[in-house]
Design a protein around this motif. Structure first.
Motif, PDB file in Angstrom:
ATOM      1  N   GLU A   1      49.251  63.389  31.685  1.00  0.00           N
ATOM      2  CA  GLU A   1      47.995  62.952  31.064  1.00  0.00           C
ATOM      3  C   GLU A   1      47.157  64.107  30.527  1.00  0.00           C
ATOM      4  O   GLU A   1      46.340  63.899  29.635  1.00  0.00           O
ATOM      5  N   ILE A   2      47.349  65.304  31.038  1.00  0.00           N
ATOM      6  CA  ILE A   2      46.619  66.456  30.493  1.00  0.00           C
ATOM      7  C   ILE A   2      47.473  67.240  29.497  1.00  0.00           C
ATOM      8  O   ILE A   2      47.032  68.224  28.928  1.00  0.00           O
ATOM      9  N   GLY A   3      48.705  66.783  29.290  1.00  0.00           N
ATOM     10  CA  GLY A   3      49.579  67.421  28.317  1.00  0.00           C
ATOM     11  C   GLY A   3      50.254  68.684  28.814  1.00  0.00           C
ATOM     12  O   GLY A   3      50.792  69.451  28.031  1.00  0.00           O
ATOM     13  N   LYS A   4      50.219  68.909  30.116  1.00  0.00           N
ATOM     14  CA  LYS A   4      50.846  70.102  30.684  1.00  0.00           C
ATOM     15  C   LYS A   4      52.361  69.999  30.653  1.00  0.00           C
ATOM     16  O   LYS A   4      53.056  70.982  30.427  1.00  0.00           O
ATOM     17  N   THR A   5      52.874  68.779  30.903  1.00  0.00           N
ATOM     18  CA  THR A   5      54.312  68.536  30.834  1.00  0.00           C
ATOM     19  C   THR A   5      54.562  67.241  30.068  1.00  0.00           C
ATOM     20  O   THR A   5      53.650  66.442  29.866  1.00  0.00           O
ATOM     21  N   VAL A   6      55.797  67.056  29.647  1.00  0.00           N
ATOM     22  CA  VAL A   6      56.191  65.856  28.907  1.00  0.00           C
ATOM     23  C   VAL A   6      57.200  65.093  29.761  1.00  0.00           C
ATOM     24  O   VAL A   6      58.179  65.681  30.232  1.00  0.00           O
ATOM     25  N   PRO A   7      56.967  63.795  29.957  1.00  0.00           N
ATOM     26  CA  PRO A   7      57.904  63.031  30.782  1.00  0.00           C
ATOM     27  C   PRO A   7      59.245  62.822  30.088  1.00  0.00           C
ATOM     28  O   PRO A   7      59.322  62.779  28.862  1.00  0.00           O
ATOM     29  N   ARG A   8      60.279  62.692  30.898  1.00  0.00           N
ATOM     30  CA  ARG A   8      61.599  62.341  30.371  1.00  0.00           C
ATOM     31  C   ARG A   8      61.554  60.895  29.886  1.00  0.00           C
ATOM     32  O   ARG A   8      60.671  60.129  30.264  1.00  0.00           O
ATOM     33  N   ARG A   9      62.532  60.524  29.091  1.00  0.00           N
ATOM     34  CA  ARG A   9      62.558  59.151  28.572  1.00  0.00           C
ATOM     35  C   ARG A   9      62.650  58.137  29.699  1.00  0.00           C
ATOM     36  O   ARG A   9      62.038  57.077  29.646  1.00  0.00           O
ATOM     37  N   SER A  10      63.396  58.455  30.742  1.00  0.00           N
ATOM     38  CA  SER A  10      63.503  57.524  31.866  1.00  0.00           C
ATOM     39  C   SER A  10      62.138  57.275  32.503  1.00  0.00           C
ATOM     40  O   SER A  10      61.837  56.154  32.926  1.00  0.00           O
ATOM     41  N   ALA A  11      61.293  58.301  32.541  1.00  0.00           N
ATOM     42  CA  ALA A  11      59.940  58.128  33.078  1.00  0.00           C
ATOM     43  C   ALA A  11      59.092  57.295  32.124  1.00  0.00           C
ATOM     44  O   ALA A  11      58.287  56.472  32.565  1.00  0.00           O
TER      45      ALA A  11
END
Length: 95
Positions: free
Chosen positions: A48-58
């Motif tokens: 939500e803060i853009g620190k990481t990007v979720p995998r497609r499964s997430a």
């Protein structure tokens, strides 16, 4: 101001914004979404803060948990074609 055929602004939400909006739409706290998606609350926070990007499964798990459309969550675009604008008097589609 040039309005032309525009009917209003179309905001472009970043992935981090769409994740947060999806969570809020579902009435979930970060911890609740994390539990439903099978991840840590810190992961949701980082997305939500853009620190990481979720995998497609997430993303699939987020869409399922929040009830939002996966295509919208991934792209920010509607998966449905726009409905034609109808003339109020005749009921005919306007081009």
């Amino acid at each position: 101001m040039n309005v032309g055929n525009d009917v209003g602004a179309v905001p472009q939400w970043e992935l981090q914004d769409r994740i947060q909006r999806a969570r809020r739409h579902a009435g979930l706290e970060q911890g609740q979404l994390a539990e439903l998606a099978g991840v840590s609350r810190k992961s949701v926070s980082n997305w939500e803060i853009g620190k990481t990007v979720p995998r497609r499964s997430a993303l699939i798990a987020i869409a399922f948990a929040t009830g939002v459309n996966l295509y919208w969550l991934e792209t920010g675009e509607s998966p449905y074609p726009p409905e034609p604008v109808k003339d109020a008097k005749s009921g005919n589609s306007m081009v």
